[in-house]
Scaffold this motif. Structure first.
Motif, PDB file in Angstrom:
ATOM      1  N   PRO A  16       8.978  -8.481 -13.503  1.00  0.00           N
ATOM      2  CA  PRO A  16      10.231  -9.703 -13.056  1.00  0.00           C
ATOM      3  C   PRO A  16      11.428  -9.084 -13.611  1.00  0.00           C
ATOM      4  CG  PRO A  16       8.347 -10.930 -13.180  1.00  0.00           C
ATOM      5  CD  PRO A  16       7.855  -9.585 -13.749  1.00  0.00           C
ATOM      6  N   TYR A  17      11.429  -8.348 -14.741  1.00  0.00           N
ATOM      7  CA  TYR A  17      12.547  -7.984 -15.643  1.00  0.00           C
ATOM      8  C   TYR A  17      12.951  -6.660 -15.388  1.00  0.00           C
ATOM      9  CZ  TYR A  17      12.087 -12.361 -18.321  1.00  0.00           C
ATOM     10  OH  TYR A  17      11.878 -13.888 -18.795  1.00  0.00           O
ATOM     11  N   LEU A  18      11.968  -5.913 -14.815  1.00  0.00           N
ATOM     12  CA  LEU A  18      12.424  -4.586 -14.152  1.00  0.00           C
ATOM     13  C   LEU A  18      11.772  -4.163 -12.823  1.00  0.00           C
ATOM     14  CD1 LEU A  18      13.195  -1.683 -15.176  1.00  0.00           C
ATOM     15  CD2 LEU A  18      11.103  -1.146 -15.983  1.00  0.00           C
ATOM     16  N   GLN A  19      12.557  -4.521 -11.610  1.00  0.00           N
ATOM     17  CA  GLN A  19      11.933  -4.378 -10.552  1.00  0.00           C
ATOM     18  C   GLN A  19      11.854  -3.190  -9.821  1.00  0.00           C
ATOM     19  OE1 GLN A  19      12.641  -8.115  -8.407  1.00  0.00           O
ATOM     20  NE2 GLN A  19      12.666  -9.217 -10.145  1.00  0.00           N
ATOM     21  N   ASN A  20      12.721  -2.255 -10.273  1.00  0.00           N
ATOM     22  CA  ASN A  20      12.791  -0.859  -9.798  1.00  0.00           C
ATOM     23  C   ASN A  20      12.738  -0.906  -8.194  1.00  0.00           C
ATOM     24  OD1 ASN A  20      12.369   1.687 -11.028  1.00  0.00           O
ATOM     25  ND2 ASN A  20      10.858   1.189 -12.280  1.00  0.00           N
ATOM     26  N   GLN A  21      13.508  -1.431  -7.742  1.00  0.00           N
ATOM     27  CA  GLN A  21      13.560  -1.678  -6.429  1.00  0.00           C
ATOM     28  C   GLN A  21      13.822  -0.172  -5.412  1.00  0.00           C
ATOM     29  OE1 GLN A  21      12.368  -4.807  -5.030  1.00  0.00           O
ATOM     30  NE2 GLN A  21      11.908  -3.434  -3.419  1.00  0.00           N
ATOM     31  N   ASN A  22      14.799   0.408  -5.910  1.00  0.00           N
ATOM     32  CA  ASN A  22      15.134   1.783  -5.295  1.00  0.00           C
ATOM     33  C   ASN A  22      13.670   2.541  -5.175  1.00  0.00           C
ATOM     34  OD1 ASN A  22      17.652   1.011  -4.728  1.00  0.00           O
ATOM     35  ND2 ASN A  22      18.566   1.806  -6.623  1.00  0.00           N
ATOM     36  N   LEU A  23      13.321   2.829  -6.182  1.00  0.00           N
ATOM     37  CA  LEU A  23      12.075   3.400  -6.301  1.00  0.00           C
ATOM     38  C   LEU A  23      10.987   3.095  -5.677  1.00  0.00           C
ATOM     39  CD1 LEU A  23      10.524   6.068  -7.426  1.00  0.00           C
ATOM     40  CD2 LEU A  23      10.179   4.703  -9.896  1.00  0.00           C
ATOM     41  N   VAL A  24      10.587   1.789  -5.551  1.00  0.00           N
ATOM     42  CA  VAL A  24       9.628   1.180  -4.982  1.00  0.00           C
ATOM     43  C   VAL A  24       9.855   1.234  -3.526  1.00  0.00           C
ATOM     44  CG1 VAL A  24       8.913  -1.201  -4.157  1.00  0.00           C
ATOM     45  CG2 VAL A  24       9.129  -0.818  -6.746  1.00  0.00           C
ATOM     46  N   ASN A  25      11.103   1.271  -3.004  1.00  0.00           N
ATOM     47  CA  ASN A  25      11.442   1.488  -1.411  1.00  0.00           C
ATOM     48  C   ASN A  25      11.087   2.718  -1.248  1.00  0.00           C
ATOM     49  OD1 ASN A  25      12.283  -1.201  -1.482  1.00  0.00           O
ATOM     50  ND2 ASN A  25      14.407  -0.693  -1.348  1.00  0.00           N
ATOM     51  N   TYR A  26      11.429   3.787  -1.950  1.00  0.00           N
ATOM     52  CA  TYR A  26      11.241   5.273  -1.671  1.00  0.00           C
ATOM     53  C   TYR A  26       9.666   5.464  -1.714  1.00  0.00           C
ATOM     54  CZ  TYR A  26      10.959  10.094  -2.102  1.00  0.00           C
ATOM     55  OH  TYR A  26      10.439  11.495  -1.973  1.00  0.00           O
ATOM     56  N   LEU A  27       8.819   5.033  -2.491  1.00  0.00           N
ATOM     57  CA  LEU A  27       7.543   5.057  -2.512  1.00  0.00           C
ATOM     58  C   LEU A  27       6.679   4.565  -1.175  1.00  0.00           C
ATOM     59  CD1 LEU A  27       6.731   4.469  -6.152  1.00  0.00           C
ATOM     60  CD2 LEU A  27       6.735   6.695  -5.022  1.00  0.00           C
ATOM     61  N   ALA A  28       7.317   3.470  -0.581  1.00  0.00           N
ATOM     62  CA  ALA A  28       6.785   2.832   0.582  1.00  0.00           C
ATOM     63  C   ALA A  28       7.179   3.652   1.549  1.00  0.00           C
ATOM     64  CB  ALA A  28       7.660   1.629   0.612  1.00  0.00           C
ATOM     65  N   GLU A  29       8.332   4.223   1.679  1.00  0.00           N
ATOM     66  CA  GLU A  29       8.686   5.135   2.702  1.00  0.00           C
ATOM     67  C   GLU A  29       7.723   6.481   2.756  1.00  0.00           C
ATOM     68  OE1 GLU A  29      12.764   6.362   2.129  1.00  0.00           O
ATOM     69  OE2 GLU A  29      13.595   4.235   2.187  1.00  0.00           O
ATOM     70  N   GLN A  30       7.564   6.864   1.596  1.00  0.00           N
ATOM     71  CA  GLN A  30       6.580   8.010   1.621  1.00  0.00           C
ATOM     72  C   GLN A  30       4.868   7.631   1.752  1.00  0.00           C
ATOM     73  OE1 GLN A  30       7.806  11.111   1.436  1.00  0.00           O
ATOM     74  NE2 GLN A  30       9.782  10.194   1.525  1.00  0.00           N
ATOM     75  N   ASN A  31       4.732   6.489   1.780  1.00  0.00           N
ATOM     76  CA  ASN A  31       3.232   5.940   1.938  1.00  0.00           C
ATOM     77  C   ASN A  31       2.504   6.213   0.502  1.00  0.00           C
ATOM     78  OD1 ASN A  31       1.246   4.547   3.120  1.00  0.00           O
ATOM     79  ND2 ASN A  31       0.353   6.306   4.115  1.00  0.00           N
ATOM     80  N   ILE A  32       3.226   5.998  -0.218  1.00  0.00           N
ATOM     81  CA  ILE A  32       2.423   6.316  -1.766  1.00  0.00           C
ATOM     82  C   ILE A  32       2.533   5.010  -2.475  1.00  0.00           C
ATOM     83  CG2 ILE A  32       2.914   7.283  -4.147  1.00  0.00           C
ATOM     84  CD1 ILE A  32       4.250   9.619  -2.979  1.00  0.00           C
ATOM     85  N   ASP A  33       1.346   4.504  -2.918  1.00  0.00           N
ATOM     86  CA  ASP A  33       1.008   2.997  -3.514  1.00  0.00           C
ATOM     87  C   ASP A  33       1.972   3.244  -4.790  1.00  0.00           C
ATOM     88  OD1 ASP A  33      -0.340   2.361  -1.405  1.00  0.00           O
ATOM     89  OD2 ASP A  33      -2.412   3.112  -2.218  1.00  0.00           O
ATOM     90  N   VAL A  34       2.068   1.813  -5.207  1.00  0.00           N
ATOM     91  CA  VAL A  34       2.812   1.651  -6.510  1.00  0.00           C
ATOM     92  C   VAL A  34       1.810   1.152  -7.434  1.00  0.00           C
ATOM     93  CG1 VAL A  34       4.420   0.059  -7.615  1.00  0.00           C
ATOM     94  CG2 VAL A  34       4.856   1.257  -5.326  1.00  0.00           C
ATOM     95  N   THR A  35       1.692   1.330  -8.593  1.00  0.00           N
ATOM     96  CA  THR A  35       0.806   0.832  -9.648  1.00  0.00           C
ATOM     97  C   THR A  35       1.731   0.393 -10.711  1.00  0.00           C
ATOM     98  OG1 THR A  35      -1.234   2.150  -9.058  1.00  0.00           O
ATOM     99  CG2 THR A  35      -1.103   0.979 -11.253  1.00  0.00           C
ATOM    100  N   SER A  36       1.635  -1.028 -10.989  1.00  0.00           N
ATOM    101  CA  SER A  36       2.507  -1.760 -12.052  1.00  0.00           C
ATOM    102  C   SER A  36       1.776  -1.787 -13.363  1.00  0.00           C
ATOM    103  CB  SER A  36       3.002  -3.072 -11.227  1.00  0.00           C
ATOM    104  OG  SER A  36       3.326  -3.897 -12.463  1.00  0.00           O
ATOM    105  N   TYR A  37       2.424  -1.256 -14.093  1.00  0.00           N
ATOM    106  CA  TYR A  37       1.953  -1.312 -15.441  1.00  0.00           C
ATOM    107  C   TYR A  37       3.108  -2.106 -16.356  1.00  0.00           C
ATOM    108  CZ  TYR A  37       4.713   2.442 -17.974  1.00  0.00           C
ATOM    109  OH  TYR A  37       5.753   3.463 -18.299  1.00  0.00           O
ATOM    110  N   MET A  38       2.924  -2.828 -17.520  1.00  0.00           N
ATOM    111  CA  MET A  38       3.507  -3.367 -18.237  1.00  0.00           C
ATOM    112  C   MET A  38       4.104  -4.643 -17.212  1.00  0.00           C
ATOM    113  SD  MET A  38       3.925  -2.674 -21.517  1.00  0.00           S
ATOM    114  CE  MET A  38       3.975  -1.177 -21.666  1.00  0.00           C
ATOM    115  N   THR A  39       3.283  -5.205 -16.470  1.00  0.00           N
ATOM    116  CA  THR A  39       3.850  -6.223 -15.527  1.00  0.00           C
ATOM    117  C   THR A  39       4.276  -7.408 -16.149  1.00  0.00           C
ATOM    118  OG1 THR A  39       2.012  -5.288 -14.110  1.00  0.00           O
ATOM    119  CG2 THR A  39       3.260  -7.296 -13.151  1.00  0.00           C
ATOM    120  N   LEU A  40       3.841  -7.890 -17.218  1.00  0.00           N
ATOM    121  CA  LEU A  40       4.074  -9.048 -18.273  1.00  0.00           C
ATOM    122  C   LEU A  40       5.119  -8.721 -19.127  1.00  0.00           C
ATOM    123  CD1 LEU A  40       0.507 -10.505 -18.647  1.00  0.00           C
ATOM    124  CD2 LEU A  40       2.146 -10.755 -16.893  1.00  0.00           C
TER     125      LEU A  40
END
Length: 268
Positions: free
Chosen positions: A157-181
């Protein structure tokens, strides 16, 4: 998804601690385990799976190639060594751990070697970790997005990385979140505490549910049975649109992991 949405991370867990964590996790229902060469616990993870009573084919196993093993004569031999430690003929997913641009790493070369490892049957899927948009583009140009199952990145929640997340979604590459807490920093956040109280849940469950609802895979680690069970329950927690909006506003670019020698220039 290419990969399971919920798994166990083993970063910083060593020796008997990691054996106990993996065996307990498998006992309470986890079926995905994430490790890496640099964690120096692959042999213990392999032992834990072998002793767990859960069949190897029922466990989704991920490892990551360390930067020291990126050379043409090292990558595939190092993965074979990992397989030996993990007591398996093939892992389900192998990632490039860090892109390490400052070390002069050639992304096309490394990705081609990783694809070769897949073609040799050493790993069922391949992917990347800690890649920014520009380096992900290089990886895609090298081997095609269809071969890249995921980009495992720091997300909370403190590092949401939205630009990268959006790009990965466009490329159909799944996101794995580490250090989620965020190393536990989010657990006492007033907003997350408020949402947790509404659901009679923990802040860890709320945070993991937030990530899951956005389609990310999560790999939280724990050494305590009660926390392993509690974290799994995040899958049943449904946050409202308003609660997701509240969490979206917690963004503060709060990155926890950025080793100077290996990290790329992060997307803002």
């Amino acid at each position: 998804m290419h990969i399971p949405q919920f798994g166990l991370g083993t970063f910083r867990l060593k020796d008997q601690v990691v054996i106990d964590s993996v065996k307990t996790a498998l006992d309470v229902g986890y079926r995905a385990i994430d490790t890496a060469q640099i964690y120096e616990n692959e042999a213990e993870v392999g032992q834990a799976i072998a002793e767990s009573g859960v069949a190897r084919q029922d466990v989704f196993l991920t490892t990551k190639i360390w930067v020291d093993n990126f050379a043409e004569d090292k990558l595939i031999p190092s993965l074979k060594e990992s397989l030996q430690k993990l007591r398996t003929d093939a892992v389900d997913l192998t990632l490039i751990h860090w892109p390490a641009p400052r070390l002069g790493v050639s992304i096309p070369t490394v990705m081609q070697l990783l694809l070769e490892a897949k073609q040799k049957g050493l790993t069922k899927q391949i992917g990347i970790s800690n890649f920014n948009i520009a380096l992900t583009q290089q990886a895609i140009e090298s081997i095609g997005a269809e071969h890249i199952a995921t980009n495992q990145i720091e997300l909370s929640p403190y590092l949401q990385n939205q630009n990268l997340v959006n790009y990965l979604a466009e490329q159909n590459i799944d996101v794995t979140s580490y250090m989620t807490l965020a190393y536990g920093k989010v657990l006492n956040d007033p907003i997350l505490l408020e949402i947790a109280a509404r659901h009679q849940a923990t802040t860890a469950q709320v945070t993991l549910a937030w990530a899951l609802q956005q389609g990310y895979a999560v790999i939280p680690s724990s050494t305590k049975r009660e926390n392993l069970i509690s974290n799994l329950k995040a899958q049943q927690l449904q946050l409202s649109i308003e609660e997701m909006r509240m969490i979206a506003q917690l963004e503060r670019n709060g990155r926890e992991v950025s080793p100077e020698a290996f990290a790329p220039e992060w997307d803002q």
